[in-house]
Design an enzyme around this catalytic site. Structure first.
Site, PDB file in Angstrom:
ATOM      1  N   ALA A 125       6.926  -3.392   3.189  1.00 42.67           N
ATOM      2  CA  ALA A 125       7.037  -2.247   3.878  1.00 42.67           C
ATOM      3  C   ALA A 125       7.188  -1.953   3.044  1.00 42.67           C
ATOM      4  O   ALA A 125       7.145  -2.376   1.861  1.00 42.67           O
ATOM      5  CB  ALA A 125       8.533  -2.931   4.364  1.00 42.67           C
TER       6      ALA A 125
ATOM      7  N   GLY B  32       5.199  -7.291   5.503  1.00 42.41           N
ATOM      8  CA  GLY B  32       5.447  -6.555   6.606  1.00 42.41           C
ATOM      9  C   GLY B  32       3.612  -7.401   7.097  1.00 42.41           C
ATOM     10  O   GLY B  32       3.372  -6.720   8.709  1.00 42.41           O
TER      11      GLY B  32
ATOM     12  N   GLU C 295       3.182  -9.697   8.195  1.00 42.30           N
ATOM     13  CA  GLU C 295       3.482 -10.120   9.460  1.00 42.30           C
ATOM     14  C   GLU C 295       2.755  -9.133  10.844  1.00 42.30           C
ATOM     15  O   GLU C 295       3.067  -9.159  11.715  1.00 42.30           O
ATOM     16  CB  GLU C 295       4.603 -10.004   9.920  1.00 42.30           C
ATOM     17  CG  GLU C 295       5.971 -10.529   8.920  1.00 42.30           C
ATOM     18  CD  GLU C 295       7.804  -9.800   8.916  1.00 42.30           C
ATOM     19  OE1 GLU C 295       7.067  -9.370   7.733  1.00 42.30           O
ATOM     20  OE2 GLU C 295       8.299 -10.908   8.383  1.00 42.30           O
TER      21      GLU C 295
ATOM     22  N   GLU D 217       9.812 -11.694   0.240  1.00 43.83           N
ATOM     23  CA  GLU D 217      10.104 -11.243   0.730  1.00 43.83           C
ATOM     24  C   GLU D 217      10.999 -11.609  -0.471  1.00 43.83           C
ATOM     25  O   GLU D 217      12.370 -10.752  -0.528  1.00 43.83           O
ATOM     26  CB  GLU D 217      10.651 -10.899   1.716  1.00 43.83           C
ATOM     27  CG  GLU D 217       9.520  -9.541   2.438  1.00 43.83           C
ATOM     28  CD  GLU D 217       8.726 -10.731   3.625  1.00 43.83           C
ATOM     29  OE1 GLU D 217       7.973 -10.987   2.679  1.00 43.83           O
ATOM     30  OE2 GLU D 217       8.385  -9.787   3.970  1.00 43.83           O
TER      31      GLU D 217
HETATM   32  N1  CO8 Z   1       6.113  -0.919  -1.251  1.00 40.35           N
HETATM   33  C1  CO8 Z   1       5.638   0.163  -1.539  1.00 40.35           C
HETATM   34  N2  CO8 Z   1       4.786   1.096  -2.513  1.00 40.35           N
HETATM   35  C2  CO8 Z   1       4.433  -0.174  -3.377  1.00 40.35           C
HETATM   36  C3  CO8 Z   1       3.787  -1.635  -2.079  1.00 40.35           C
HETATM   37  C4  CO8 Z   1       5.132  -2.222  -1.394  1.00 40.35           C
HETATM   38  N3  CO8 Z   1       5.293  -2.676  -0.207  1.00 40.35           N
HETATM   39  N4  CO8 Z   1       2.924  -2.249  -2.629  1.00 40.35           N
HETATM   40  C5  CO8 Z   1       2.553  -1.950  -4.084  1.00 40.35           C
HETATM   41  N5  CO8 Z   1       3.121  -0.283  -3.237  1.00 40.35           N
HETATM   42  C6  CO8 Z   1       2.015   0.889  -4.616  1.00 40.35           C
HETATM   43  C7  CO8 Z   1       2.757  -0.257  -6.054  1.00 40.35           C
HETATM   44  O1  CO8 Z   1       4.641   0.555  -6.311  1.00 40.35           O
HETATM   45  C8  CO8 Z   1       1.704   0.959  -7.310  1.00 40.35           C
HETATM   46  O2  CO8 Z   1       2.129   2.063  -6.256  1.00 40.35           O
HETATM   47  P1  CO8 Z   1       1.854   3.309  -8.100  1.00 40.35           P
HETATM   48  O3  CO8 Z   1       0.705   3.708  -8.160  1.00 40.35           O
HETATM   49  O4  CO8 Z   1       2.842   4.688  -7.332  1.00 40.35           O
HETATM   50  O5  CO8 Z   1       2.890   2.686  -8.896  1.00 40.35           O
HETATM   51  C9  CO8 Z   1       0.296   0.814  -5.317  1.00 40.35           C
HETATM   52  O6  CO8 Z   1       1.352   0.554  -4.807  1.00 40.35           O
HETATM   53  C10 CO8 Z   1       0.026  -0.258  -6.165  1.00 40.35           C
HETATM   54  O7  CO8 Z   1       0.403  -1.058  -6.628  1.00 40.35           O
HETATM   55  P2  CO8 Z   1       0.309  -2.231  -7.401  1.00 40.35           P
HETATM   56  O8  CO8 Z   1       0.162  -1.202  -9.023  1.00 40.35           O
HETATM   57  O9  CO8 Z   1       1.770  -3.062  -7.523  1.00 40.35           O
HETATM   58  O10 CO8 Z   1      -0.996  -3.332  -7.714  1.00 40.35           O
HETATM   59  P3  CO8 Z   1      -1.367  -4.371  -8.022  1.00 40.35           P
HETATM   60  O11 CO8 Z   1      -2.662  -4.506  -7.363  1.00 40.35           O
HETATM   61  O12 CO8 Z   1      -1.124  -4.467  -9.303  1.00 40.35           O
HETATM   62  O13 CO8 Z   1      -0.162  -5.696  -7.301  1.00 40.35           O
HETATM   63  C11 CO8 Z   1       0.886  -6.376  -5.055  1.00 40.35           C
HETATM   64  C12 CO8 Z   1      -0.669  -5.503  -5.514  1.00 40.35           C
HETATM   65  C13 CO8 Z   1       0.702  -7.749  -5.773  1.00 40.35           C
HETATM   66  C14 CO8 Z   1       0.769  -6.977  -3.770  1.00 40.35           C
HETATM   67  C15 CO8 Z   1       1.911  -5.416  -5.692  1.00 40.35           C
HETATM   68  O14 CO8 Z   1       1.499  -4.291  -5.140  1.00 40.35           O
HETATM   69  C16 CO8 Z   1       3.225  -6.339  -5.138  1.00 40.35           C
HETATM   70  O15 CO8 Z   1       3.157  -6.988  -5.165  1.00 40.35           O
HETATM   71  N6  CO8 Z   1       3.886  -5.900  -3.720  1.00 40.35           N
HETATM   72  C17 CO8 Z   1       4.513  -5.899  -3.045  1.00 40.35           C
HETATM   73  C18 CO8 Z   1       4.548  -6.989  -2.595  1.00 40.35           C
HETATM   74  C19 CO8 Z   1       5.966  -6.864  -1.117  1.00 40.35           C
HETATM   75  O16 CO8 Z   1       6.385  -7.513  -2.075  1.00 40.35           O
HETATM   76  N7  CO8 Z   1       6.195  -6.510  -0.289  1.00 40.35           N
HETATM   77  C20 CO8 Z   1       6.786  -7.178   0.621  1.00 40.35           C
HETATM   78  C21 CO8 Z   1       7.629  -6.200   0.911  1.00 40.35           C
HETATM   79  S1  CO8 Z   1       9.429  -6.359   2.008  1.00 40.35           S
HETATM   80  C22 CO8 Z   1       8.859  -6.320   3.428  1.00 40.35           C
HETATM   81  O17 CO8 Z   1       7.806  -6.296   4.606  1.00 40.35           O
HETATM   82  C23 CO8 Z   1       9.162  -6.413   4.736  1.00 40.35           C
HETATM   83  C24 CO8 Z   1      10.001  -6.756   5.857  1.00 40.35           C
HETATM   84  C25 CO8 Z   1      10.714  -6.817   6.440  1.00 40.35           C
HETATM   85  C26 CO8 Z   1      10.731  -5.596   8.253  1.00 40.35           C
HETATM   86  C27 CO8 Z   1       9.922  -4.835   8.053  1.00 40.35           C
HETATM   87  C28 CO8 Z   1       9.031  -4.529   8.663  1.00 40.35           C
HETATM   88  C29 CO8 Z   1       8.311  -3.723   7.978  1.00 40.35           C
END
Ligand code: CO8
Length: 256
Positions: A63, A107, A110, A130
């Site tokens: 998400a 997500g 999921e 999460e």
């Molecule tokens: N949301 C928003 N932006 C994101 C997300 C995200 N989930 N993941 C990555 N991005 C963005 C980063 O902020 C970054 O943006 P910018 O270049 O502007 O800084 C860009 O994508 C590239 O990401 P990274 O620089 O972080 O890339 P890396 O290769 O270093 O890392 C990762 C990749 C490991 C995937 C890292 O981006 C990460 O940990 N992302 C978050 C993953 C996460 O926590 N996911 C769970 C989110 S919560 C959720 O899904 C709850 C579900 C609940 C129900 C909702 C249904 C959908």
């Protein structure tokens, strides 16, 4: 650029998540477009199977945290933000195949779990991280993951945010098959084409029966399956399939 791209290839519809700058983070715009595309292809007689894919670095990284960060309870409850299309995915009656390369986190994981078949590239990584946000997997993760890989593995993933690589995901039964990255597209499309070549009502009956196994006792599920079996005998395609086998010729299904 649209956040979701769609195309059809023969009887296969392909939906591509297209927010590469945010690793396909799921926001309402993307989820609404995805829901619309799924319903459109589910209703399209020319389509027999649907492939859902992301990009080479991410299927979807979960998400969109940037949009969620300031939401309050009533925002989410009233607007059903991000979650409002998840029942749509479940309601699709045609087979849906996920082609996963790179991150399938939160997500995104999921979303893959909500599909019927997951083809993973070697680069695929699966996690429900999460807990790191003090959130929980809220789009079916706490329910579908244990059903897919068992409680012990699911608890580990949900509580520790452990990341599974493609081979572990395969070993645990989270994915259907693993292929080299450069073959992901072709292998998934070939599988989807193969599936789409079968009788569509039979495919839909199988999907419904397999999904029923999650929702019912064994006795109820077996009864449901038997009813589905009986209805097959009302199907022209089933007679054609059996007659073609006996005549040693390829079947010509009417309902594809
Ligand atoms: N949301 C928003 N932006 C994101 C997300 C995200 N989930 N993941 C990555 N991005 C963005 C980063 O902020 C970054 O943006 P910018 O270049 O502007 O800084 C860009 O994508 C590239 O990401 P990274 O620089 O972080 O890339 P890396 O290769 O270093 O890392 C990762 C990749 C490991 C995937 C890292 O981006 C990460 O940990 N992302 C978050 C993953 C996460 O926590 N996911 C769970 C989110 S919560 C959720 O899904 C709850 C579900 C609940 C129900 C909702 C249904 C959908």
């Amino acid at each position: 650029m649209p956040v979701v791209l769609t195309e059809t290839r023969g009887r296969v519809a392909v939906i591509t998540l297209n927010r590469p700058e945010a690793l396909n983070a799921l926001n309402d715009e993307l989820m609404d477009a995805l829901g619309e595309a799924l319903l459109r292809f589910d209703a399209d007689d020319r389509v027999g199977a649907i492939v859902l894919m992301g990009g080479p670095k991410a299927f979807a990284a979960g998400a969109d945290i940037a949009v969620m960060a300031d939401w309050g309870y009533m925002d989410v409850y009233q607007g059903q933000f991000i979650t409002r299309n998840w029942e749509t995915i479940r309601s699709v009656r045609k087979p849906v195949l996920a082609a996963v390369a790179g991150f399938a986190f939160g997500g995104g994981c999921e979303l893959a779990l909500a599909c019927d078949v997951i083809v993973a590239a070697h680069s695929a990584r699966f996690a429900l991280p999460e807990i790191k946000l003090a959130m929980l997997p809220g789009a079916g993760g706490t329910q579908r993951l244990p059903r897919a890989i068992g409680k012990a593995k699911a608890m580990d993933l949900c509580l520790s945010a452990r990341v599974l690589d493609a081979d572990e995901a395969d070993l645990y039964g989270l994915v259907s098959r693993v292929v080299p990255d450069d073959e992901l597209h072709g292998a998934t499309l070939a599988l989807a084409e193969r599936i789409a070549g079968y009788s569509l009502p039979a495919l839909m009956a199988i999907k419904e029966a397999v999904n029923r196994s999650y929702e019912s006792t064994l006795a109820e599920g077996v009864l449901f399956e038997r009813r589905q079996l009986y209805t097959r005998f009302a199907s022209e395609d089933a007679h054609e399939g059996m007659q073609a086998f006996l005549a040693k010729r390829p079947p010509e299904f009417k309902h594809r």
